[in-house]
Enzyme design. Sequence first.
Site, PDB file in Angstrom:
ATOM      1  N   SER A   1      -6.721  -7.315  49.028  1.00  0.00           N
ATOM      2  CA  SER A   1      -5.583  -6.464  49.569  1.00  0.00           C
ATOM      3  C   SER A   1      -6.443  -4.773  49.104  1.00  0.00           C
ATOM      4  O   SER A   1      -6.022  -5.680  47.818  1.00  0.00           O
ATOM      5  CB  SER A   1      -4.379  -6.927  49.838  1.00  0.00           C
ATOM      6  OG  SER A   1      -3.822  -6.397  49.969  1.00  0.00           O
TER       7      SER A   1
ATOM      8  N   TYR B   1       2.736 -11.237  45.613  1.00  0.00           N
ATOM      9  CA  TYR B   1       1.386 -12.119  46.885  1.00  0.00           C
ATOM     10  C   TYR B   1       0.672 -10.948  46.123  1.00  0.00           C
ATOM     11  O   TYR B   1      -0.523 -11.439  46.164  1.00  0.00           O
ATOM     12  CB  TYR B   1       2.051 -11.184  48.154  1.00  0.00           C
ATOM     13  CG  TYR B   1       1.242 -10.816  49.016  1.00  0.00           C
ATOM     14  CD1 TYR B   1      -0.215 -12.771  49.422  1.00  0.00           C
ATOM     15  CD2 TYR B   1       1.021 -10.051  49.170  1.00  0.00           C
ATOM     16  CE1 TYR B   1      -0.638 -12.745  50.053  1.00  0.00           C
ATOM     17  CE2 TYR B   1      -0.676  -9.832  49.966  1.00  0.00           C
ATOM     18  CZ  TYR B   1      -1.294 -10.351  50.445  1.00  0.00           C
ATOM     19  OH  TYR B   1      -2.117 -10.430  51.423  1.00  0.00           O
TER      20      TYR B   1
ATOM     21  N   LYS C   1      -3.571 -12.120  44.678  1.00  0.00           N
ATOM     22  CA  LYS C   1      -4.894 -11.212  44.656  1.00  0.00           C
ATOM     23  C   LYS C   1      -5.779 -10.432  44.014  1.00  0.00           C
ATOM     24  O   LYS C   1      -6.944 -10.753  43.628  1.00  0.00           O
ATOM     25  CB  LYS C   1      -4.392 -10.122  45.962  1.00  0.00           C
ATOM     26  CG  LYS C   1      -4.326 -10.412  47.276  1.00  0.00           C
ATOM     27  CD  LYS C   1      -4.983 -11.889  48.001  1.00  0.00           C
ATOM     28  CE  LYS C   1      -4.506 -11.493  49.142  1.00  0.00           C
ATOM     29  NZ  LYS C   1      -5.516 -13.204  49.928  1.00  0.00           N
TER      30      LYS C   1
HETATM   31  P1  NAD Z   1      -2.432 -16.667  58.150  1.00  0.00           P
HETATM   32  O1  NAD Z   1      -1.041 -16.563  58.064  1.00  0.00           O
HETATM   33  O2  NAD Z   1      -2.659 -15.955  59.178  1.00  0.00           O
HETATM   34  O3  NAD Z   1      -3.998 -16.885  57.896  1.00  0.00           O
HETATM   35  C1  NAD Z   1      -4.054 -17.903  56.124  1.00  0.00           C
HETATM   36  C2  NAD Z   1      -4.107 -18.885  56.705  1.00  0.00           C
HETATM   37  O4  NAD Z   1      -3.877 -19.651  56.013  1.00  0.00           O
HETATM   38  C3  NAD Z   1      -2.977 -20.018  57.434  1.00  0.00           C
HETATM   39  O5  NAD Z   1      -3.222 -20.292  59.248  1.00  0.00           O
HETATM   40  C4  NAD Z   1      -2.276 -21.067  56.961  1.00  0.00           C
HETATM   41  O6  NAD Z   1      -1.909 -21.735  57.042  1.00  0.00           O
HETATM   42  C5  NAD Z   1      -3.378 -21.322  55.978  1.00  0.00           C
HETATM   43  N1  NAD Z   1      -2.754 -21.275  54.959  1.00  0.00           N
HETATM   44  C6  NAD Z   1      -2.292 -21.383  53.951  1.00  0.00           C
HETATM   45  N2  NAD Z   1      -1.936 -21.931  52.569  1.00  0.00           N
HETATM   46  C7  NAD Z   1      -2.988 -22.749  52.934  1.00  0.00           C
HETATM   47  C8  NAD Z   1      -3.392 -24.306  52.092  1.00  0.00           C
HETATM   48  N3  NAD Z   1      -2.729 -24.829  50.665  1.00  0.00           N
HETATM   49  N4  NAD Z   1      -4.363 -24.869  52.638  1.00  0.00           N
HETATM   50  C9  NAD Z   1      -4.922 -24.961  53.788  1.00  0.00           C
HETATM   51  N5  NAD Z   1      -4.681 -23.232  54.326  1.00  0.00           N
HETATM   52  C10 NAD Z   1      -3.785 -22.978  53.772  1.00  0.00           C
HETATM   53  O7  NAD Z   1      -2.921 -14.352  57.169  1.00  0.00           O
HETATM   54  P2  NAD Z   1      -3.764 -13.150  57.933  1.00  0.00           P
HETATM   55  O8  NAD Z   1      -2.975 -12.058  58.212  1.00  0.00           O
HETATM   56  O9  NAD Z   1      -5.377 -13.856  58.694  1.00  0.00           O
HETATM   57  O10 NAD Z   1      -4.747 -13.882  56.130  1.00  0.00           O
HETATM   58  C11 NAD Z   1      -5.669 -14.322  56.352  1.00  0.00           C
HETATM   59  C12 NAD Z   1      -5.948 -13.816  55.023  1.00  0.00           C
HETATM   60  O11 NAD Z   1      -6.295 -12.139  54.241  1.00  0.00           O
HETATM   61  C13 NAD Z   1      -4.998 -13.105  53.217  1.00  0.00           C
HETATM   62  O12 NAD Z   1      -5.496 -14.088  52.391  1.00  0.00           O
HETATM   63  C14 NAD Z   1      -4.650 -12.852  53.426  1.00  0.00           C
HETATM   64  O13 NAD Z   1      -3.516 -12.756  52.185  1.00  0.00           O
HETATM   65  C15 NAD Z   1      -5.378 -12.097  53.463  1.00  0.00           C
HETATM   66  N6  NAD Z   1      -5.195 -10.336  53.496  1.00  0.00           N
HETATM   67  C16 NAD Z   1      -4.315 -10.179  55.080  1.00  0.00           C
HETATM   68  C17 NAD Z   1      -3.873  -8.634  55.057  1.00  0.00           C
HETATM   69  C18 NAD Z   1      -2.430  -8.858  56.432  1.00  0.00           C
HETATM   70  O14 NAD Z   1      -2.481  -7.484  57.060  1.00  0.00           O
HETATM   71  N7  NAD Z   1      -2.746  -9.897  57.493  1.00  0.00           N
HETATM   72  C19 NAD Z   1      -4.231  -7.785  54.651  1.00  0.00           C
HETATM   73  C20 NAD Z   1      -4.242  -8.158  53.307  1.00  0.00           C
HETATM   74  C21 NAD Z   1      -5.192  -9.553  52.639  1.00  0.00           C
HETATM   75  C1  UD1 Z   2       2.447  -4.468  53.951  1.00  0.00           C
HETATM   76  C2  UD1 Z   2       2.427  -4.732  52.715  1.00  0.00           C
HETATM   77  C3  UD1 Z   2       0.775  -4.815  51.633  1.00  0.00           C
HETATM   78  C4  UD1 Z   2      -0.168  -6.306  52.371  1.00  0.00           C
HETATM   79  C5  UD1 Z   2       0.138  -5.186  54.201  1.00  0.00           C
HETATM   80  C6  UD1 Z   2      -0.235  -6.602  54.709  1.00  0.00           C
HETATM   81  C7  UD1 Z   2       4.401  -4.011  51.056  1.00  0.00           C
HETATM   82  C8  UD1 Z   2       4.908  -3.529  51.059  1.00  0.00           C
HETATM   83  N1  UD1 Z   2       2.689  -3.816  51.856  1.00  0.00           N
HETATM   84  O1  UD1 Z   2       1.605  -2.679  53.498  1.00  0.00           O
HETATM   85  O2  UD1 Z   2       1.505  -5.745  50.154  1.00  0.00           O
HETATM   86  O3  UD1 Z   2      -1.445  -6.455  51.868  1.00  0.00           O
HETATM   87  O4  UD1 Z   2       1.293  -5.011  54.613  1.00  0.00           O
HETATM   88  O5  UD1 Z   2       0.479  -7.759  54.759  1.00  0.00           O
HETATM   89  O6  UD1 Z   2       5.085  -5.081  52.456  1.00  0.00           O
HETATM   90  N2  UD1 Z   2       7.361   0.902  58.482  1.00  0.00           N
HETATM   91  C9  UD1 Z   2       8.088   0.756  58.944  1.00  0.00           C
HETATM   92  N3  UD1 Z   2       9.294   0.084  59.801  1.00  0.00           N
HETATM   93  C10 UD1 Z   2       8.390  -1.287  59.970  1.00  0.00           C
HETATM   94  C11 UD1 Z   2       7.426  -2.108  59.643  1.00  0.00           C
HETATM   95  C12 UD1 Z   2       6.727  -0.914  58.632  1.00  0.00           C
HETATM   96  O7  UD1 Z   2       8.787   1.645  58.953  1.00  0.00           O
HETATM   97  O8  UD1 Z   2      10.114  -2.324  60.272  1.00  0.00           O
HETATM   98  C13 UD1 Z   2       6.317   1.371  57.532  1.00  0.00           C
HETATM   99  C14 UD1 Z   2       6.406   0.870  56.071  1.00  0.00           C
HETATM  100  O9  UD1 Z   2       7.152   2.037  55.632  1.00  0.00           O
HETATM  101  C15 UD1 Z   2       5.098   1.564  55.990  1.00  0.00           C
HETATM  102  C16 UD1 Z   2       4.259   1.194  57.216  1.00  0.00           C
HETATM  103  O10 UD1 Z   2       4.862   1.240  58.736  1.00  0.00           O
HETATM  104  O11 UD1 Z   2       4.449   3.002  56.023  1.00  0.00           O
HETATM  105  C17 UD1 Z   2       2.822  -0.028  57.565  1.00  0.00           C
HETATM  106  O12 UD1 Z   2       3.980  -1.201  57.651  1.00  0.00           O
HETATM  107  P1  UD1 Z   2       3.151  -2.530  56.901  1.00  0.00           P
HETATM  108  O13 UD1 Z   2       2.473  -3.212  58.427  1.00  0.00           O
HETATM  109  O14 UD1 Z   2       4.407  -3.255  56.416  1.00  0.00           O
HETATM  110  O15 UD1 Z   2       2.135  -2.351  56.143  1.00  0.00           O
HETATM  111  P2  UD1 Z   2       2.089  -2.282  54.779  1.00  0.00           P
HETATM  112  O16 UD1 Z   2       3.663  -1.533  54.422  1.00  0.00           O
HETATM  113  O17 UD1 Z   2       1.051  -1.079  54.291  1.00  0.00           O
END
Ligand code: NAD
Ligand code: UD1
Length: 339
Positions: free
Chosen positions: A127, A152, A156
């Site tokens: 991330s 969290y 990473k």
């Molecule tokens: P998600 O929660 O939809 O998917 C993660 C999946 O992992 C879920 O289906 C959950 O059931 C499974 N899981 C968690 N712990 C587990 C375990 N111990 N054993 C087996 N399965 C397990 O999340 P996502 O948004 O699809 O994210 C996927 C990956 O990307 C994650 O590692 C997350 O940290 C990373 N990531 C996501 C975002 C985002 O904004 N969505 C941003 C940066 C990084």
């Molecule tokens: C967040 C996480 C980041 C994670 C990413 C994806 C934090 C501080 N950061 O990123 O670690 O990798 O999600 O899961 O939580 N906002 C509002 N109102 C809301 C929600 C968000 O104004 O109800 C604003 C936030 O201030 C931010 C932007 O929208 O500026 C995006 O927010 P968000 O979608 O939560 O993503 P990040 O904060 O960038």
Amino acid sequence: MKTKIIITGGTGYIGSHTAVALLESGYEVVLIDNLCNSSINTVGNIYSITGLRPKMEIVDLCSKKECDEVFNKHGDAIGIIHFAALKAVGESVQKPLRYYQNNLTALMNTLDSAVKNKINNFIFSSSATVYGQPEKVPISEQEKTKRPFSPYGNSKKIGEEIMEDLTLVNKELSIISLRYFNPIGAHKSGFLGELPTGTPNNLMPYITQTAIGLRDKLFVFGNDYPTKDGTPIRDYVHVLDLADAHLKALERILNGQNESPMEVFNIGSGKGYSVLDVIYAFERVSGQKLPYEITTRREGDVPELISSADLANEKLGWRATRGLEEMVASAWEWEKKLR
Ligand code: NAD
Ligand code: UD1
């Protein structure tokens, strides 16, 4: 014979879209998930899109025994895409041990099983949070990582360090860590999208849930940042572009094109949009006004995060192709289909 790839966290938001991309490219796919944050129905939804049913293994990767068993069963796989993790930033601040335990144990067990079964190609979900508050934008991979403010995020950063240590002694391994910026959007079919549990923390699902009537209004967390309109700027990337980045990263290591045992790529669009930009884009594509209120800043938010996606373009041949309106429109279609 098709090439078998294991996708951990495969029924989750990004994992399921990546599964579709892999199936459509001719791979055999095994999903491993304990369903702690996703639904088994996802497997059927993947089938509805692709006409292909991935194998599904319900396994908690924190159980060493279960993890070993499932990897022994699928020891003929040649690559792993590791998405499995807990991802709620705020909850991780409240429950740090749960996050470190789940995210790091699942990663270490998966890596251990991978090594034992000689599955040497590994893609990791990282991330942009590993950059903390960057010195400058756009952020390149050369930027130093910092201790992220949340457990969290730190899981990473530590995850990347564990993998780096492992590649120093295990010369067979090829790892790519993809540092996602802000993934949003949904599959165009309406079969797959993000399913937040409880009140969403992230902007996009909060907007669509407000518009559908589940929330009264969106709270905009601060308009006193040093940005063009005072609201924070982020680099939003369509989940379909993200899925494509995984496919390209996988092919790079499968084809032996990687230049070092562990490579890192930013996965973002390279474009920054403010919170108000996203709200206005939503209003344009949905044709409805979004009720919102400006409130105080959220702890841990930084003013501006924009990727330099040049390295991914140069080395993976990947670039985000979908714009803000397309991302927002697909998220809105998904929300409407859910209700
Ligand atoms: P998600 O929660 O939809 O998917 C993660 C999946 O992992 C879920 O289906 C959950 O059931 C499974 N899981 C968690 N712990 C587990 C375990 N111990 N054993 C087996 N399965 C397990 O999340 P996502 O948004 O699809 O994210 C996927 C990956 O990307 C994650 O590692 C997350 O940290 C990373 N990531 C996501 C975002 C985002 O904004 N969505 C941003 C940066 C990084
Ligand atoms: C967040 C996480 C980041 C994670 C990413 C994806 C934090 C501080 N950061 O990123 O670690 O990798 O999600 O899961 O939580 N906002 C509002 N109102 C809301 C929600 C968000 O104004 O109800 C604003 C936030 O201030 C931010 C932007 O929208 O500026 C995006 O927010 P968000 O979608 O939560 O993503 P990040 O904060 O960038």
